[in-house]
Write a protein that holds these residues in place. Structure first.
Motif, short mmCIF file in Angstrom:
data_model
loop_
_atom_site.label_atom_id
_atom_site.label_comp_id
_atom_site.label_asym_id
_atom_site.label_seq_id
_atom_site.Cartn_x
_atom_site.Cartn_y
_atom_site.Cartn_z
N UNK A 302 -38.97 -28.93 3.95
CA UNK A 302 -38.16 -28.83 3.12
C UNK A 302 -37.02 -27.88 3.28
N UNK A 303 -35.83 -27.74 2.78
CA UNK A 303 -34.92 -27.12 3.05
C UNK A 303 -34.52 -26.40 1.66
N UNK A 304 -34.43 -25.05 1.57
CA UNK A 304 -34.45 -24.18 0.45
C UNK A 304 -32.92 -23.39 0.39
N UNK A 321 -41.89 -15.83 1.28
CA UNK A 321 -40.76 -15.23 2.10
C UNK A 321 -40.35 -14.01 1.45
N UNK A 322 -40.48 -12.90 2.22
CA UNK A 322 -39.89 -11.68 1.77
C UNK A 322 -38.63 -11.22 2.52
N UNK A 323 -37.49 -10.84 1.84
CA UNK A 323 -36.39 -10.61 2.28
C UNK A 323 -35.65 -9.31 1.47
N UNK A 324 -34.64 -8.84 2.10
CA UNK A 324 -33.86 -7.97 1.46
C UNK A 324 -32.65 -8.46 0.70
N UNK A 325 -32.58 -8.02 -0.54
CA UNK A 325 -31.66 -8.46 -1.70
C UNK A 325 -30.47 -7.92 -1.14
N UNK A 326 -29.38 -8.91 -1.31
CA UNK A 326 -27.89 -8.63 -0.90
C UNK A 326 -27.36 -7.43 -1.41
N UNK A 327 -26.86 -6.52 -0.62
CA UNK A 327 -26.07 -5.34 -0.87
C UNK A 327 -26.98 -4.50 -2.11
N UNK A 333 -39.80 -10.99 -3.09
CA UNK A 333 -40.92 -11.80 -2.86
C UNK A 333 -40.32 -13.33 -3.39
N UNK A 334 -40.36 -14.13 -2.35
CA UNK A 334 -39.92 -15.56 -2.79
C UNK A 334 -40.96 -16.52 -2.51
N UNK A 335 -41.54 -17.41 -3.48
CA UNK A 335 -42.28 -18.71 -3.36
C UNK A 335 -41.63 -19.59 -2.68
N UNK A 336 -42.02 -20.06 -1.68
CA UNK A 336 -41.45 -21.02 -0.61
C UNK A 336 -41.78 -22.41 -1.33
N UNK A 338 -42.32 -23.17 -4.50
CA UNK A 338 -41.79 -23.57 -5.87
C UNK A 338 -40.11 -23.18 -5.69
N UNK A 339 -39.91 -22.57 -4.72
CA UNK A 339 -38.38 -22.06 -4.29
C UNK A 339 -38.07 -20.98 -5.49
N UNK A 340 -38.65 -20.32 -6.01
CA UNK A 340 -38.50 -19.18 -7.03
C UNK A 340 -38.85 -17.86 -6.44
N UNK A 341 -38.06 -16.90 -7.20
CA UNK A 341 -38.24 -15.73 -6.79
C UNK A 341 -39.26 -15.11 -7.80
N UNK A 342 -40.35 -14.50 -6.98
CA UNK A 342 -41.52 -14.19 -7.70
C UNK A 342 -41.42 -12.65 -8.15
N UNK A 343 -40.90 -11.70 -7.16
CA UNK A 343 -40.72 -10.44 -7.50
C UNK A 343 -39.51 -9.69 -7.02
N UNK A 344 -38.83 -8.74 -7.42
CA UNK A 344 -37.98 -8.07 -6.79
C UNK A 344 -38.08 -6.45 -7.02
N UNK A 345 -38.12 -5.72 -6.25
CA UNK A 345 -38.43 -4.37 -6.31
C UNK A 345 -37.62 -3.36 -5.57
N UNK A 346 -37.38 -2.12 -5.85
CA UNK A 346 -36.44 -1.13 -5.28
C UNK A 346 -37.25 -0.47 -4.28
#
Length: 490
Positions: A302-304, A321-327, A333-336, A338-346
């Motif tokens: 799949x492509x997300x 999938x773990x990535x750096x949020x823009x700006x 933390x992103x569930x590939x 379900x293509x949903x954001x699971x967690x976002x932390x500073x």
């Protein structure tokens, strides 16, 4: 003209004799006969000379029988014809010999000019060898000696061919002798260099032989089970295997790719490819592949689309999938599936906005890494003056478990990855080689240097991700997907 005069005298002599014979016999008769007299004896020297008188009077008498008798003194009238012919033959022979000798002299003159030019060339060569700092080989001197010996032999032949002394030939012979002495001196001065070169050649031949013997021996690298860290760290990497160009095309030079590491199911094959947009900053699309063959055949599972990540520091760990949020300094933390954001932390104190990104790679302020022990994040802080900071993360809560501050300036390295709790940093050597040059061991806080060369296909490496299952490095190189086998120290 002289022959004509002699013939005339003989003719006159015959006529006088005939006239005297036929003269009358009556009475006594005194006759004055005038004869040509070409030459007469000199009263002083007795030698013959040309008389100023062409004729002279001769007195005669008549004998009892009435015959007129007189005495006439005439020069020797016999012409030396044989001597003249012999002299002519000798003159012709001498002329021929002279012409032969003259032609030889001309030929020798040409040879002498040629030898002089050759000696001039040799002199220039020797002068160049004297002034130059280059160490000449023995072959150079041998070639010079051969040329000089040839000249010496030819000039020696020329000396014996010429009769008598010849100043030019003697001068040439002297110059050749001087050249021989000079070349011998140069060779003796250069023997040390020649011997040094020979020693180096022997040493190189010995090393080459040892290298060939080592190559012929098949060395099997030691085996270490996937996920284990019983080795002593990174030893080497293989030549790159080029999987393909990323699925979005050549213009998408920034991004990341790799294989998911799931400790609970390490044999499960899941690959991700996440090219950034052409600005080299936005992470928006990624693809998931269920096998490496599907990746090669452009058959994604799949492509997300996400909104939005930043930089090439994403990593896939245990289906997230773990990535750096823009700006921002937030990590996601992103569930590939379900293509949903699971967690976002500073990420506290982390610098963002391209402040301390890697050298040659923009917007990679926060870089995720995975190894045998789990999830890591590599970044910088103002407090650490832009040097690399390593933090171990709880992959479930994104909490920072531990942090290490290194003394390696982050913008001076081109990329970094984690392997068995050790940070390895790279730097470019040239457009086709990268060097793994720095390491930091989080188990004891020790940092050090290392030198492992990685070949690359294009100029810049945008991301490096290590996978513990297959023990390979996954490299995003200016849009191309490369991977390397890793060898460990036993």
């Amino acid at each position: 003209m002289k022959h004509t005069q002699v013939a005339a005298l003989l003719l006159m002599q015959s006529m006088i004799t005939l006239a005297v014979t036929k003269a009358p016999t009556e009475g006594s008769l005194h006759i004055d006969t005038t004869l040509p007299y070409v030459t007469q004896p000199s009263k002083v020297s007795g030698n013959l000379h040309t008389s100023s008188k062409l004729f002279t009077n001769v007195s005669g008498s008549v004998d009892d029988e009435g015959t007129c008798q007189c005495s006439v003194y005439l020069p020797d009238t016999t012409f030396p014809v044989q001597k003249a012919e012999q002299l002519e033959i000798i003159a012709a022979t001498l002329t021929k010999k002279f012409e032969i000798e003259l032609s030889q002299v001309r030929e020798y003159s040409k040879k002498i000019e040629l030898y002089q030019q050759q000696i001039l060339n040799l002199t220039i060569k020797v002068q160049h060898m004297e002034k130059s700092s280059i160490s000449y080989t023995e072959l150079d001197f041998q070639l010079l000696k051969v040329e000089i010996n040839d000249l010496e032999r030819l000039v020696t032949q020329l000396k014996f061919s010429l009769v008598g002394s010849n100043v030019v030939v003697e001068q040439i012979y002297l110059e050749i002798t001087n050249l021989t002495i000079l070349v011998n001196e140069l060779e003796s001065l250069d023997k040390n260099n020649i011997l040094a070169i020979r020693r180096q050649i022997v040493d190189l031949q010995k090393r080459l032989k040892e290298c060939e013997e080592g190559t012929n021996k098949t060395t099997v690298p030691p085996y270490f089970p996937p996920g284990s860290c019983i080795h002593r760290g990174l030893l080497n990497v293989s030549q790159p295997y080029i999987a393909k160009l990323n699925w979005r095309g050549f213009s998408y030079k920034y991004g990341s790719w790799g294989r998911d590491y799931s400790p609970s199911d390490p044999e499960n094959e899941v690959y991700w490819v996440a090219p950034l947009n052409t600005d080299g900053r936005y992470l928006e699309y990624y693809r998931i592949y269920s096998s490496f063959d599907d990746l090669l055949l452009f058959k994604p599972m799949y492509e997300r689309r996400i909104t939005y990540g930043e930089g090439s520091g994403a990593a896939l760990y245990n289906n997230y999938l773990y990535y750096h949020a823009y700006n921002s300094r937030y990590i996601v933390k992103h569930d590939i599936r379900k293509n949903t954001m699971v967690l976002k932390k500073e990420l506290l104190n982390a610098v963002y906005g391209n402040r301390f990104s890697y050298a040659g790679v923009s917007w990679q302020d926060i870089d995720f890494a995975v190894d045998e022990s789990g999830l890591w994040v590599i970044y910088s802080t103002e407090n650490n003056m832009g040097n690399i900071v390593i933090s171990k993360l709880n992959d479930t809560t994104l909490d920072v478990l531990n942090t290490w501050q290194t003394r390696q300036y982050k913008p001076s390295v081109s990329n970094a990855f984690m392997l068995c709790g050790i940070l390895y940093a790279t730097r470019p050597v040239n457009t086709r080689k990268e060097e793994i040059f720095y390491m930091y061991d989080t188990s004891n806080g020790q940092e050090g240097s290392i030198s492992v060369i990685m070949d690359k296909k294009l100029d810049t490496i945008q991301s490096i991700d290590y996978n513990p299952t297959d023990q390979k490095l996954y490299v995003y190189n200016d849009g191309y997907l490369l991977r390397y086998d890793v060898t460990f120290q036993p």
